[in-house]
Design an enzyme around this catalytic site. Structure first.
Site, PDB file in Angstrom:
ATOM      1  N   GLU A  24       0.801  -1.220   0.000  1.00 34.01           N
ATOM      2  CA  GLU A  24       0.000   0.000   0.000  1.00 34.01           C
ATOM      3  C   GLU A  24       0.831   1.266   0.000  1.00 34.01           C
ATOM      4  O   GLU A  24       1.897   1.313   0.597  1.00 34.01           O
ATOM      5  CB  GLU A  24      -0.794   0.079   1.312  1.00 34.01           C
ATOM      6  CG  GLU A  24      -1.899  -0.882   1.403  1.00 34.01           C
ATOM      7  CD  GLU A  24      -2.609  -0.706   2.732  1.00 34.01           C
ATOM      8  OE1 GLU A  24      -3.418  -1.566   3.037  1.00 34.01           O
ATOM      9  OE2 GLU A  24      -2.350   0.272   3.450  1.00 34.01           O
ATOM     10  N   CYS A  64       2.849   8.471   1.575  1.00 32.87           N
ATOM     11  CA  CYS A  64       3.133   7.586   2.709  1.00 32.87           C
ATOM     12  C   CYS A  64       3.496   6.215   2.131  1.00 32.87           C
ATOM     13  O   CYS A  64       2.685   5.606   1.430  1.00 32.87           O
ATOM     14  CB  CYS A  64       1.880   7.510   3.584  1.00 32.87           C
ATOM     15  SG  CYS A  64       2.010   6.356   4.951  1.00 32.87           S
ATOM     16  N   CYS A 114       2.273  -4.963  16.729  1.00 33.70           N
ATOM     17  CA  CYS A 114       1.561  -4.004  17.583  1.00 33.70           C
ATOM     18  C   CYS A 114       0.064  -4.350  17.596  1.00 33.70           C
ATOM     19  O   CYS A 114      -0.530  -4.581  16.535  1.00 33.70           O
ATOM     20  CB  CYS A 114       1.773  -2.583  17.068  1.00 33.70           C
ATOM     21  SG  CYS A 114       3.508  -2.113  17.027  1.00 33.70           S
ATOM     22  N   CYS A 155      -2.518  -2.367  15.371  1.00 31.44           N
ATOM     23  CA  CYS A 155      -2.148  -2.082  13.977  1.00 31.44           C
ATOM     24  C   CYS A 155      -2.565  -3.214  13.042  1.00 31.44           C
ATOM     25  O   CYS A 155      -2.219  -4.379  13.267  1.00 31.44           O
ATOM     26  CB  CYS A 155      -0.637  -1.864  13.893  1.00 31.44           C
ATOM     27  SG  CYS A 155      -0.041  -1.708  12.205  1.00 31.44           S
ATOM     28  N   CYS A 175      -2.730   2.227   8.276  1.00 36.48           N
ATOM     29  CA  CYS A 175      -1.782   1.337   7.634  1.00 36.48           C
ATOM     30  C   CYS A 175      -2.273  -0.096   7.605  1.00 36.48           C
ATOM     31  O   CYS A 175      -2.800  -0.608   8.556  1.00 36.48           O
ATOM     32  CB  CYS A 175      -0.434   1.484   8.320  1.00 36.48           C
ATOM     33  SG  CYS A 175       0.239   0.116   9.156  1.00 36.48           S
TER      34      CYS A 175
HETATM   35  N1  SAH Z   1       6.390   0.768  11.814  1.00 38.48           N
HETATM   36  C1  SAH Z   1       6.551   2.165  11.946  1.00 38.48           C
HETATM   37  C2  SAH Z   1       5.955   2.944  10.789  1.00 38.48           C
HETATM   38  C3  SAH Z   1       4.620   2.485  10.270  1.00 38.48           C
HETATM   39  S1  SAH Z   1       3.309   2.679  11.403  1.00 38.48           S
HETATM   40  C4  SAH Z   1       5.997   2.658  13.285  1.00 38.48           C
HETATM   41  O1  SAH Z   1       5.354   1.874  13.964  1.00 38.48           O
HETATM   42  O2  SAH Z   1       6.257   3.800  13.644  1.00 38.48           O
HETATM   43  C5  SAH Z   1       3.093   4.461  11.418  1.00 38.48           C
HETATM   44  C6  SAH Z   1       2.303   4.973  12.601  1.00 38.48           C
HETATM   45  O3  SAH Z   1       0.931   4.568  12.564  1.00 38.48           O
HETATM   46  C7  SAH Z   1       2.839   4.503  13.917  1.00 38.48           C
HETATM   47  O4  SAH Z   1       3.025   5.581  14.786  1.00 38.48           O
HETATM   48  C8  SAH Z   1       1.746   3.573  14.397  1.00 38.48           C
HETATM   49  O5  SAH Z   1       1.727   3.485  15.760  1.00 38.48           O
HETATM   50  C9  SAH Z   1       0.497   4.197  13.844  1.00 38.48           C
HETATM   51  N2  SAH Z   1      -0.656   3.297  13.766  1.00 38.48           N
HETATM   52  C10 SAH Z   1      -0.685   2.027  13.295  1.00 38.48           C
HETATM   53  N3  SAH Z   1      -1.927   1.519  13.363  1.00 38.48           N
HETATM   54  C11 SAH Z   1      -2.716   2.477  13.900  1.00 38.48           C
HETATM   55  C12 SAH Z   1      -4.097   2.557  14.211  1.00 38.48           C
HETATM   56  N4  SAH Z   1      -4.908   1.538  13.996  1.00 38.48           N
HETATM   57  N5  SAH Z   1      -4.558   3.703  14.748  1.00 38.48           N
HETATM   58  C13 SAH Z   1      -3.735   4.757  14.951  1.00 38.48           C
HETATM   59  N6  SAH Z   1      -2.425   4.748  14.675  1.00 38.48           N
HETATM   60  C14 SAH Z   1      -1.906   3.611  14.152  1.00 38.48           C
HETATM   61 FE1  SF4 Z   2       3.778  -1.713  14.802  1.00 44.43          FE
HETATM   62 FE2  SF4 Z   2       2.246  -1.539  12.638  1.00 44.43          FE
HETATM   63 FE3  SF4 Z   2       4.441   0.019  12.852  1.00 44.43          FE
HETATM   64 FE4  SF4 Z   2       4.649  -2.640  12.447  1.00 44.43          FE
HETATM   65  S1  SF4 Z   2       3.740  -1.151  11.045  1.00 44.43           S
HETATM   66  S2  SF4 Z   2       5.792  -1.443  13.914  1.00 44.43           S
HETATM   67  S3  SF4 Z   2       2.944  -3.451  13.637  1.00 44.43           S
HETATM   68  S4  SF4 Z   2       2.609   0.090  14.132  1.00 44.43           S
END
Ligand code: SAH
Ligand code: SF4
Length: 377
Positions: A92, A130, A141, A144, A356
């Site tokens: 994506e 992005c 996480c 996520c 994401c």
């Molecule tokens: N892996 C990296 C970059 C991709 S995620 C990271 O974790 O920083 C980018 C951002 O989106 C991160 O800050 C993550 O915590 C946030 N994020 C992911 N899923 C989310 C969700 N469902 N709601 C809000 N923020 C989210």
């Molecule tokens: Fe965590 Fe999602 Fe970022 Fe991976 S992409 S590190 S699972 S927030």
């Protein structure tokens, strides 16, 4: 299948062309065709000798990634793209257009805290892409969508660049945020090769400051990035004011503590002269209490940082909730009262599931991508 041309650096292409008995400047010409003119085949590179074009065509793949689906939101100002990686994999990317806006509103993508900070107050055209760096993510996480899909594989430099190039063919891309699927610092070499082409004069010729890397907090990667000699922005995803809660939200955070992350951020700021942003996804009843804001403020006090609050974007099956607007504001006010600069991300692209990993999850649910994409985790 031949390798993709953009998996190679400019230096490597120059060396290769020299081995082929060609002048080194041919590498720059090829780069200009791909990045400036959007060439997708060697045949288009008409200022190159025919024999060289044939040789390049034989040695390299130059084609863009096919589009699986593209969805618009925010009256067309946000586009979410799903690209076909072949072999049942997909990746994506999201484009967000920031038009001149006299209103100093903080705009940013559904999950891109850095993307539209108030820097766009009264700003000029700004187009942010992005990008994803992995198919899935191994960090797991709990909030996520990508983390819940598990890890399939790292993207190659060309596959990261393809996401930007797709949009760059339509209009100039001014900013790139590494906030799509995956953990960029877990795919460091590819990320860095892609960044080098983004900022290269013969590449996308972007400002280094237009690029932001967001990490879940991989210490060695943060330190390595600080030593690259680039003015790239850094976002560190914290999500909790204490280590135990952080480990629950990021099961793979392991022994890395918030103090260590704050220290690594301090070093980054010192070396690069750039402010660091801490991302904090707000989850109702989990990490959104005013008291938790006060503790967070204590832990990050004294460094040139900024907190970007991201109200949780509900993802399938996570069983978590987004806090009310009032609660989000209260959290923000606590941080501000403690002297911490904090913004709340205003969402974009919610109706196209811009968080994401969500588009890929949706499309997979409709059975449009073979189930092989789902990995065993
Ligand atoms: N892996 C990296 C970059 C991709 S995620 C990271 O974790 O920083 C980018 C951002 O989106 C991160 O800050 C993550 O915590 C946030 N994020 C992911 N899923 C989310 C969700 N469902 N709601 C809000 N923020 C989210
Ligand atoms: Fe965590 Fe999602 Fe970022 Fe991976 S992409 S590190 S699972 S927030």
């Amino acid at each position: 299948m031949p390798q993709h041309l953009l998996d190679h650096s400019l230096d490597e292409l120059e060396t290769l062309f020299a081995e082929w008995g060609e002048p080194r400047f041919r590498a720059r010409q090829v780069a200009q065709w791909v990045f400036n003119h959007g060439a997708t085949s060697a045949e288009e590179m008409t200022n190159l000798p025919a024999a060289l074009r044939a040789r390049i065509a034989e040695a390299f793949d130059i084609a863009p990634l096919p589009v699986i689906t593209s969805r618009l939101a925010d009256d067309g100002a946000t586009t979410k793209l799903l690209l076909d990686l072949g072999g049942g994999d997909a990746v994506e990317a999201v484009r967000m257009d920031y038009d001149p806006d006299p209103n100093p509103l903080t705009l940013s993508p559904a999950k891109g805290p850095e993307a539209g900070r108030s820097a766009n107050a009264g700003a000029h055209d700004r187009t942010t892409v992005c990008v994803s760096t992995q198919v899935g993510c191994a960090m797991g996480c709990v909030f996520c969508a990508t983390g819940q899909q598990g890890f399939t594989r790292n993207l190659r430099p060309s596959e990261i660049l393809a996401q930007v190039l797709h949009f760059a063919r339509e209009r100039r891309v001014t900013n790139v945020v590494f906030m799509g699927m995956g953990e960029p610092l877990a795919n460091y070499a590819s990320m860095m090769r892609a960044i080098r082409w983004m900022v290269a004069e013969d590449g996308l010729n972007m400002r280094q400051r237009g690029i932001t890397v967001s990490t879940v907090g991989l210490l060695p990667g943060i330190r390595r990035l600080a030593d690259e000699g680039l003015q790239v922005g850094l976002t560190v995803s914290l999500h909790a004011p204490d280590d135990e809660l952080r480990r629950q939200l990021i099961p793979t955070a392991g022994g890395v503590t918030i103090d260590q992350l704050v220290e690594a951020s301090r070093e980054y700021i010192e070396k690069r002269g750039r402010r660091v942003t801490f991302a904090y996804a707000l989850l109702e009843g989990v990490n959104d209490a005013p008291e938790q804001a006060r503790r967070l403020a204590q832990r990050i006090r004294g460094i040139q940082a900024h907190v970007n609050l991201i109200p949780y974007n509900p993802t399938a099956g996570a069983g978590l909730r987004r806090p009310s607007r009032d609660r989000v504001r209260a959290f923000q006010r606590e941080l501000q009262a403690a002297g911490i600069n904090a913004t709340v991300r205003i969402e974009r692209g919610v109706e196209i599931a811009a968080a994401c990993g969500q588009l890929r999850t949706d499309v997979m649910a409709q059975g449009r991508i073979p189930l092989a994409v789902r990995t065993s985790r």
